[in-house]
Scaffold this active site. Structure first.
Site, PDB file in Angstrom:
ATOM      1  CG  HIS A  89     -22.933  28.882  -5.935  1.00  0.00           C
ATOM      2  ND1 HIS A  89     -22.005  28.326  -5.088  1.00  0.00           N
ATOM      3  CD2 HIS A  89     -24.142  28.375  -5.561  1.00  0.00           C
ATOM      4  CE1 HIS A  89     -22.621  27.523  -4.233  1.00  0.00           C
ATOM      5  NE2 HIS A  89     -23.915  27.523  -4.517  1.00  0.00           N
ATOM      6  CD  GLU A  91     -19.018  33.059  -5.905  1.00  0.00           C
ATOM      7  OE1 GLU A  91     -18.822  33.549  -4.787  1.00  0.00           O
ATOM      8  OE2 GLU A  91     -19.997  32.319  -6.146  1.00  0.00           O
ATOM      9  CB  CYS A 119     -19.009  27.134  -2.462  1.00  0.00           C
ATOM     10  SG  CYS A 119     -19.238  26.715  -4.203  1.00  0.00           S
ATOM     11  CB  CYS A 122     -17.540  28.921  -6.942  1.00  0.00           C
ATOM     12  SG  CYS A 122     -19.292  28.788  -7.389  1.00  0.00           S
TER      13      CYS A 122
END
Length: 174
Positions: A89, A91, A119, A122
């Site tokens: 991801h 992040e 999410c 993260c």
């Protein structure tokens, strides 16, 4: 969303850094969703990230992530088989970049800008590294907003339309 004085306008810090996150998402190699993230400390960008396969793997669009390929084919629905996705991801990439390049301690009291709300995983990372503010452009249905709030992190959702002036100005349309 601007600072002005004597007829001179420029984007405020949130607009400026969100535009950086939008720019970062252009590097995403994910087939299904492109996300960009920026970590900022004292109004200085210390890290960027975008979602996609790990370094050294085929890009997602080249078949690097079977789960994403299956989702594009319609074999699985959004939110299914997430444990099979090998993409990192945006992040998480931004947080790991801080570690890789020696900025690990600088995330305390930093702001994370993301084009989509983080999410749960993260969000846990953001809490763990001391980020105290998250600015998002839109919400993800499976986001970690609740855990961010429980962790004392301030969440700001930007209005996309307020960035339009600046993106148009960027390309000489204003």
């Amino acid at each position: 969303m601007s600072e002005s004085g004597d007829g001179f306008e420029r984007p405020n810090w949130d607009a400026y850094f969100m535009i950086q996150a939008i720019l970062a998402k252009l590097r995403s190699n994910c087939l299904t969703r492109q996300i960009g993230a920026v970590i900022v400390k004292n109004n200085r960008q210390i890290s960027t990230g975008y979602n996609g396969t790990p370094s050294g793997f085929l890009n997602c669009y080249e078949g690097g992530c079977k789960r994403c390929s299956d989702r594009v084919k319609g074999s699985i629905k959004s939110g299914e088989g997430l444990e099979r996705c090998i993409c990192v991801h945006a992040e998480a990439n931004a947080i790991m970049q801080c570690v890789m390049f020696g900025n690990a301690g600088s995330t305390r009291n930093a702001t994370l800008y993301s084009t989509l709300s983080p999410c749960i995983e993260c969000s846990k990372m953001a809490i763990t590294v001391g980020i105290d503010r998250v600015v998002i452009l839109s919400k993800y249905s499976e986001d970690g907003t609740q855990i961010l709030e429980e962790g004392g992190i301030k969440i700001v959702e930007m209005n996309q339309h307020k960035l339009e002036f600046w993106t148009k100005k960027l390309f000489g349309q204003v």
